[in-house]
Design a protein around this motif. Structure first.
Motif, short mmCIF file in Angstrom:
data_model
loop_
_atom_site.label_atom_id
_atom_site.label_comp_id
_atom_site.label_asym_id
_atom_site.label_seq_id
_atom_site.Cartn_x
_atom_site.Cartn_y
_atom_site.Cartn_z
N LEU A 198 -45.95 45.21 -22.77
CA LEU A 198 -45.14 43.99 -22.81
C LEU A 198 -46.03 42.76 -22.91
O LEU A 198 -45.76 41.84 -23.70
CB LEU A 198 -44.26 43.90 -21.56
CG LEU A 198 -43.04 44.83 -21.55
CD1 LEU A 198 -42.42 44.89 -20.16
CD2 LEU A 198 -42.00 44.37 -22.57
N LYS B 167 -47.54 42.16 -26.29
CA LYS B 167 -46.58 41.60 -27.25
C LYS B 167 -46.11 40.20 -26.83
O LYS B 167 -45.11 39.70 -27.35
CB LYS B 167 -45.37 42.54 -27.36
CG LYS B 167 -45.71 43.89 -27.99
CD LYS B 167 -44.47 44.75 -28.18
CE LYS B 167 -43.92 45.24 -26.87
NZ LYS B 167 -42.82 46.23 -27.03
N ASN B 168 -46.83 39.59 -25.89
CA ASN B 168 -46.50 38.24 -25.39
C ASN B 168 -45.12 38.19 -24.74
O ASN B 168 -44.46 37.14 -24.74
CB ASN B 168 -46.59 37.21 -26.52
CG ASN B 168 -48.00 37.10 -27.08
OD1 ASN B 168 -48.98 37.08 -26.33
ND2 ASN B 168 -48.11 37.05 -28.40
N GLN B 169 -44.70 39.31 -24.17
CA GLN B 169 -43.46 39.36 -23.41
C GLN B 169 -43.80 39.45 -21.92
O GLN B 169 -44.94 39.75 -21.56
CB GLN B 169 -42.62 40.55 -23.84
CG GLN B 169 -42.16 40.48 -25.30
CD GLN B 169 -41.40 41.73 -25.72
OE1 GLN B 169 -40.95 42.52 -24.89
NE2 GLN B 169 -41.23 41.90 -27.03
N THR B 170 -42.83 39.18 -21.07
CA THR B 170 -43.09 39.17 -19.63
C THR B 170 -43.06 40.58 -19.07
O THR B 170 -42.04 41.28 -19.18
CB THR B 170 -42.03 38.33 -18.90
OG1 THR B 170 -42.03 37.00 -19.43
CG2 THR B 170 -42.34 38.27 -17.40
N LYS C 206 -43.03 43.71 -16.26
CA LYS C 206 -42.14 43.93 -15.13
C LYS C 206 -42.73 43.40 -13.81
O LYS C 206 -41.99 42.91 -12.97
CB LYS C 206 -41.84 45.43 -14.99
CG LYS C 206 -41.08 46.01 -16.18
CD LYS C 206 -40.87 47.52 -16.03
CE LYS C 206 -40.11 48.09 -17.21
NZ LYS C 206 -39.91 49.56 -17.09
#
Length: 320
Positions: A308, A311-314, A316
């Motif tokens: 995550l 992919k520059n996502q937050t 968990k």
């Protein structure tokens, strides 16, 4: 162009396959030997992601080599092996794996408490060594657990799960924590106290608090002097929370009765550590979360966090 990830220890093949779907990987392909520091310094300089364990010290010097690094995914709840301030300064996300190991670690903690109280390792060694000659009234007698008083230092997830197990043994429970937990007190019939009161009143003292600058050497000579001579110390949190020299002296001199340790200040523990010479110490090689299901969950969660963040996502679970 696919991002590149460095994995600092051989992990299960299915977890590797999950990462390979989205990233190129390089890996220290060993299970029992940590990656050498010079190898880690070289590898971290050219990757976007680092999948590591508590055995790797990710300090400011190492991070200075990380020109492309986006994320450090630590396969552990604790993260005192990582310089969080230095990572934040460089804009590197740090993640961990809390939650999934709560029940397994609580199981191990209570098992260690029981093994220490009832002298199970000593008893097994007595039998295997051919020293069991006859039944004797006071041979290998231990401490009762049922109805005893348990003091828990640190009432996070694992501390609360340990308390639930102790409730089944009708134990009286005291706890010390940064903040009071009224709902848990009501549910488990626990009493919130200061540290000194807990130490004076407990038959068993279980350390469940995180390792921080504030908790380093939290338990030392003064604290042992407050405990009962029949009391037992259990530590499945981090070794540095207990002053090991003071613990050795307290055990040797009969200031406390016994200790059960899953963690040490230096790991792997040196075989010349004086604690290993004492018959009233049960020692384990940091296996608190070591069930097959839990370690697989930890490995998968660390991979999810890594992917995550790549992919520059937050992720968990973000530490910083």
């Amino acid at each position: 162009m696919r991002p590149t990830v460095y994995i600092t220890r051989r992990i299960p093949d299915e977890i590797i396959a999950k990462i390979v779907e989205q990233c190129d990987i390089r890996m220290w392909d060993e299970t029992d030997i940590p990656v050498p520091r010079n190898v880690l310094e070289k590898e971290i300089s050219s990757v976007e992601g680092l999948y590591c364990l508590l055995t790797e010290t990710i300090d400011r010097e190492i991070l200075a080599k990380a020109s492309r690094l986006k994320v450090i995914s630590n396969m552990a709840v604790g993260y005192n092996n990582i310089d969080i301030k230095a990572a934040k300064e460089k804009g590197i996300t740090v993640t961990n794996t809390p939650g999934v190991l709560t029940e397994t670690t609580a199981d191990l903690t209570f098992a260690l408490l029981m093994a220490t109280a009832r002298r199970l390792i000593e008893s097994s060694d007595c039998l295997r060594g051919g020293n069991w000659k006859t039944w004797s009234p006071m041979q290998l007698t231990g401490q009762d657990i049922y109805g005893a008083t348990l003091g828990i230092i640190g009432m996070g997830r694992i501390g609360a799960s340990l308390a639930k197990r102790a409730k089944g043994f009708d134990m009286n429970m005291l706890y010390y924590n940064r903040s009071q937990k009224p709902e848990l007190e009501k549910e488990l019939n626990m009493k919130y106290t200061d540290l000194d009161t807990l130490l004076r009143g407990s038959d068993f003292v279980c350390i469940m608090t995180p390792y921080t600058p504030q908790t380093r050497n939290l338990i030392g000579k003064r604290e042992f002097s407050l405990m009962k001579k029949s009391s037992i110390l259990i530590n499945t949190a981090r070794g540095g929370i207990v002053n090991e020299n003071d613990l050795f002296q307290a055990l040797r001199d009969g200031e406390i009765w016994a200790a059960g340790l899953d963690v040490f200040e230096q790991e792997p523990v040196c075989l010349d550590n004086p604690l290993l010479t004492l018959p009233n110490v049960v020692t384990l090689p940091h296996i608190g979360s070591a069930s097959i299901k839990t370690r697989m969950k930890m490995a998968e969660l660390a991979a999810d966090n890594l992917l995550l963040a790549i992919k520059n996502q937050t992720p968990k679970h973000v530490v910083v």
